[in-house]
Design an enzyme around this catalytic site. Structure first.
Site, short mmCIF file in Angstrom:
data_model
loop_
_atom_site.label_atom_id
_atom_site.label_comp_id
_atom_site.label_asym_id
_atom_site.label_seq_id
_atom_site.Cartn_x
_atom_site.Cartn_y
_atom_site.Cartn_z
CB THR A 1 -0.91 0.00 1.24
OG1 THR A 1 -1.67 -1.21 1.26
CG2 THR A 1 -1.85 1.20 1.24
CB CYS A 2 3.71 2.26 2.11
SG CYS A 2 4.92 3.57 2.24
N GLY B 1 -10.01 12.35 9.06
CA GLY B 1 -8.74 11.85 9.59
C GLY B 1 -7.62 12.15 8.62
CB VAL B 2 -4.18 10.70 8.31
CG1 VAL B 2 -2.94 11.00 7.51
CG2 VAL B 2 -3.86 10.73 9.79
CD GLU C 1 -14.23 12.77 11.75
OE1 GLU C 1 -13.49 12.39 10.83
OE2 GLU C 1 -14.70 11.99 12.62
N GLY D 1 -11.32 5.16 7.18
CA GLY D 1 -10.40 4.28 7.88
C GLY D 1 -10.05 3.04 7.08
CG HIS E 1 18.92 32.47 13.17
ND1 HIS E 1 17.61 32.68 13.48
CD2 HIS E 1 19.36 33.58 12.53
CE1 HIS E 1 17.25 33.88 13.05
NE2 HIS E 1 18.29 34.45 12.46
C1 LIG Z 1 -3.83 6.94 1.02
C2 LIG Z 1 -2.87 6.46 2.08
C3 LIG Z 1 -1.85 7.28 2.51
C4 LIG Z 1 -0.95 6.83 3.46
N1 LIG Z 1 0.06 7.67 3.87
C5 LIG Z 1 0.94 7.25 4.80
C6 LIG Z 1 2.03 8.09 5.18
O1 LIG Z 1 2.20 9.20 4.70
N2 LIG Z 1 2.89 7.62 6.11
C7 LIG Z 1 2.73 6.38 6.68
O2 LIG Z 1 3.55 6.01 7.53
N3 LIG Z 1 1.72 5.57 6.33
C8 LIG Z 1 0.82 5.97 5.40
N4 LIG Z 1 -0.18 5.13 5.01
C9 LIG Z 1 -0.31 3.83 5.68
C10 LIG Z 1 0.67 2.80 5.13
O3 LIG Z 1 0.50 2.71 3.74
C11 LIG Z 1 0.40 1.47 5.80
O4 LIG Z 1 0.48 1.61 7.20
C12 LIG Z 1 1.41 0.41 5.38
O5 LIG Z 1 1.39 0.23 3.98
C13 LIG Z 1 1.09 -0.92 6.08
O6 LIG Z 1 2.01 -1.89 5.71
P1 LIG Z 1 1.61 -3.43 5.77
O7 LIG Z 1 2.84 -4.16 5.39
O8 LIG Z 1 0.95 -3.75 7.03
O9 LIG Z 1 0.48 -3.61 4.66
P2 LIG Z 1 0.43 -3.31 3.10
O10 LIG Z 1 1.36 -2.24 2.70
O11 LIG Z 1 -1.01 -3.13 2.81
O12 LIG Z 1 0.98 -4.64 2.45
C14 LIG Z 1 0.31 -5.84 2.52
C15 LIG Z 1 0.66 -6.65 1.31
O13 LIG Z 1 0.15 -7.95 1.47
C16 LIG Z 1 -0.30 -8.42 0.22
N5 LIG Z 1 -1.26 -9.49 0.48
C17 LIG Z 1 -2.43 -9.41 1.13
N6 LIG Z 1 -3.03 -10.60 1.17
C18 LIG Z 1 -2.21 -11.46 0.51
C19 LIG Z 1 -2.29 -12.83 0.21
N7 LIG Z 1 -3.34 -13.58 0.56
N8 LIG Z 1 -1.28 -13.39 -0.47
C20 LIG Z 1 -0.20 -12.65 -0.87
N9 LIG Z 1 -0.10 -11.35 -0.62
C21 LIG Z 1 -1.09 -10.76 0.08
C22 LIG Z 1 -0.91 -7.18 -0.42
O14 LIG Z 1 -0.99 -7.31 -1.83
C23 LIG Z 1 0.05 -6.10 0.02
O15 LIG Z 1 1.06 -5.87 -0.93
C24 LIG Z 1 -1.09 5.54 4.03
C25 LIG Z 1 -2.11 4.69 3.58
C26 LIG Z 1 -2.99 5.14 2.61
C27 LIG Z 1 -4.08 4.21 2.15
#
Ligand SMILES: Cc1cc2nc3c(=O)[nH]c(=O)nc-3n(C[C@H](O)[C@H](O)[C@H](O)COP(=O)(O)OP(=O)(O)OC[C@H]3O[C@@H](n4cnc5c(N)ncnc54)[C@H](O)[C@@H]3O)c2cc1C
Length: 466
Positions: A46-47, A185-186, A206, A270, A443
């Site tokens: 996602t990130c 939210g964010v 909100e 969320g 500064h």
């Molecule tokens: C619009 C938006 C903006 C954001 N901005 C920020 C920010 O500025 N700073 C910040 O710190 N965080 C931000 N975040 C949050 C951040 O993206 C997430 O906290 C982070 O990506 C979580 O990481 P993760 O590894 O838990 O999950 P994810 O990044 O969601 O990765 C999970 C992975 O698992 C894979 N997967 C799922 N199920 C399966 C399966 N059954 N088999 C194989 N693969 C699978 C998915 O394809 C995915 O690639 C943002 C999120 C969004 C939606």
């Protein structure tokens, strides 16, 4: 079904190649463990592809639009002639592409076995992966669940057409004339900020009493003031009731009877844990409303199965996922890493003006220590030269345990996210105001405001009234 006896048993098998999953993989490999990383879509999750990186690219483009629009106010005769979303998306996608390529190279050169496919937990040490070639069982002495999160919606509100979530908003090839954003939210306030800078008429709805409701009340109030000034509309303390859409737009009804119309409705209420149908419950893992519960070592109730990232209750942030991944790898390798303190995780919201915070809010500190045991100080950016130069307003609020360490830092203003690095050291190293007041801040920087705030709370203000 593939012959499972032929498959190696890895030291660590990770389900999900997002921030949490790939950090686990890289650190495990560094520690000499034999690692498999399973990802059904794109490494980086996602990130990189739908979250942090693309939104921040849009926010930078928005900042450039604002600078162009406002140049004349400081004698530079620029004007904004329009926003070409095809060009903006090209810029955004170029950044993602370069980082994606770099990450793929990193994983490859780290001796991590990357398996492209969709995994499901089918045993306490085995994940069945559906790949282009068929189903392959991948077994490990340790499993790490890192399947991430998805955009939630509300009951009766289906995504589609003009009703979109953040992943769709990031792909739009036009700026909507008007947008309703459900959720302050964010994610909601960041998109509101981008679209307003690009020229859209934006309204945020909100249900809780304020925007950025998880922040210190002073930050929420200041953000609302700033958004009012930017003519970003918002309605707080009122819940969504229903929405319909037709050729003319989307029509939203709120619980207080208010009707709102716009070209698009962004649902930013969320993120839910992506755990349904993945076999977690069947293998006896304790869950709570879809989240995976863990102990302080991020281990589930099933020995040898760990979880990291957005599926673990707490702040859903990429850098939390990175650190949890490093932590779990070290635990698996037999090390004893320092536990992760959730309140010490820095939080930045990249709207204009930015919000950045770490540690306890004033209310949380009062609940913990008692209201009479908490001191606060607000340093106004009006006294900070660099903030004047940038034309931003805001403040830095310190929360301190009476006569004790700084337990919270809360900032608002353009670019204050860049100050979170020092703020998090102050809070996590439990610095006292005198420790920071004695350090020199360059500064004229915005960082100086952090130094000034500590000088003031230590009783020796410089560019501030006593
Ligand atoms: C619009 C938006 C903006 C954001 N901005 C920020 C920010 O500025 N700073 C910040 O710190 N965080 C931000 N975040 C949050 C951040 O993206 C997430 O906290 C982070 O990506 C979580 O990481 P993760 O590894 O838990 O999950 P994810 O990044 O969601 O990765 C999970 C992975 O698992 C894979 N997967 C799922 N199920 C399966 C399966 N059954 N088999 C194989 N693969 C699978 C998915 O394809 C995915 O690639 C943002 C999120 C969004 C939606």
């Amino acid at each position: 079904m593939a012959d499972t006896t032929a498959n190696p048993v890895y030291d660590v098998v990770i389900l999900g190649g997002g921030s949490g999953g790939y950090a686990t993989a890289l650190r495990s490999a560094q520690l000499g463990l034999n690692v498999a990383l399973i990802e059904k879509a794109e490494l980086g999750g996602t990130c990189l592809h739908r979250g942090c990186v693309p939104t921040k690219a849009l926010l930078h483009a928005a900042e450039v639009a604002d600078v162009a629009r406002e140049g004349a106010a400081i004698g530079v005769n620029t004007q904004l002639n329009g926003v070409d979303m095809v060009g903006v998306n090209k810029y955004k996608d170029g950044i993602i592409g370069r980082l994606y390529k770099g990450l793929q190279g990193l994983v490859k050169s780290s001796n991590v076995t990357f398996i492209q496919g969709e995994g499901k937990l089918v045993g306490k040490d085995t994940i069945a992966v559906t790949t282009a070639e068929g189903v392959q069982n991948v077994s490990g002495k340790n499993l790490v669940l890192a399947s991430g999160s998805f955009s939630k919606t509300l009951p009766g509100l289906e995504l589609g057409g003009r009703i979109i979530a953040s992943e769709h908003a990031l792909k739009m090839d036009f700026v909507p004339k008007s947008a309703i954003i459900l959720g302050g939210g964010v994610i909601g306030v960041e998109f509101a900020s981008v679209w307003k800078s690009f020229g859209a008429d934006v309204t945020i709805v909100e249900g809780l009493p304020s925007l950025a409701p998880n922040e210190d009340a002073a930050l929420s109030k200041a953000l609302e003031r700033a958004f009012r000034k930017r003519k970003i509309n918002f309605k707080t303390g009122v819940f969504f009731q229903s929405a319909t859409q037709d050729d003319n737009g989307v029509h939203v009804t709120l619980a207080d009877g208010t009707q709102l119309d716009a070209e698009v409705l962004l649902v930013a209420v969320g993120r839910g844990p992506q755990t349904a149908g993945l076999g977690y419950e069947e293998q006896g893992i304790t869950m709570d409303r879809g989240f995976v519960l863990t102990n302080e070592n991020l281990q589930t109730n099933v020995p040898g199965i760990y979880a990291v990232g957005d599926i673990v209750p707490g702040l859903q942030l990429a850098h939390r996922g990175f650190q949890q991944g490093i932590f779990v790898a070290e635990v698996i390798a037999g090390q004893s890493p320092l536990p992760i303190v959730e309140s010490g995780i820095p939080r930045v919201t990249y709207c204009e003006p930015e919000l950045a915070s770490v540690g306890l809010t004033e209310k949380q500190a009062a609940d913990k220590y008692g209201a009479d045991q908490v001191q606060t100080y607000e340093y106004n950016l009006g006294g900070n030269g660099k903030s004047q130069i940038l034309g931003t307003q805001g403040f830095i609020k310190l929360v301190r345990e009476k006569d004790g360490p700084i337990v919270g830092v809360h900032m608002i203003g353009a670019r204050v996210g860049e100050q979170i690095g020092e703020a998090q050291l102050i809070v996590n190293w439990e610095a006292h105001p005198e420790d920071v007041a004695h350090l020199i801040h360059a500064h004229p920087t915005q960082n100086e405001a952090l130094g000034e705030a500590h000088l003031a709370i230590a009783g020796k203000p410089l560019h501030a009234h006593a």
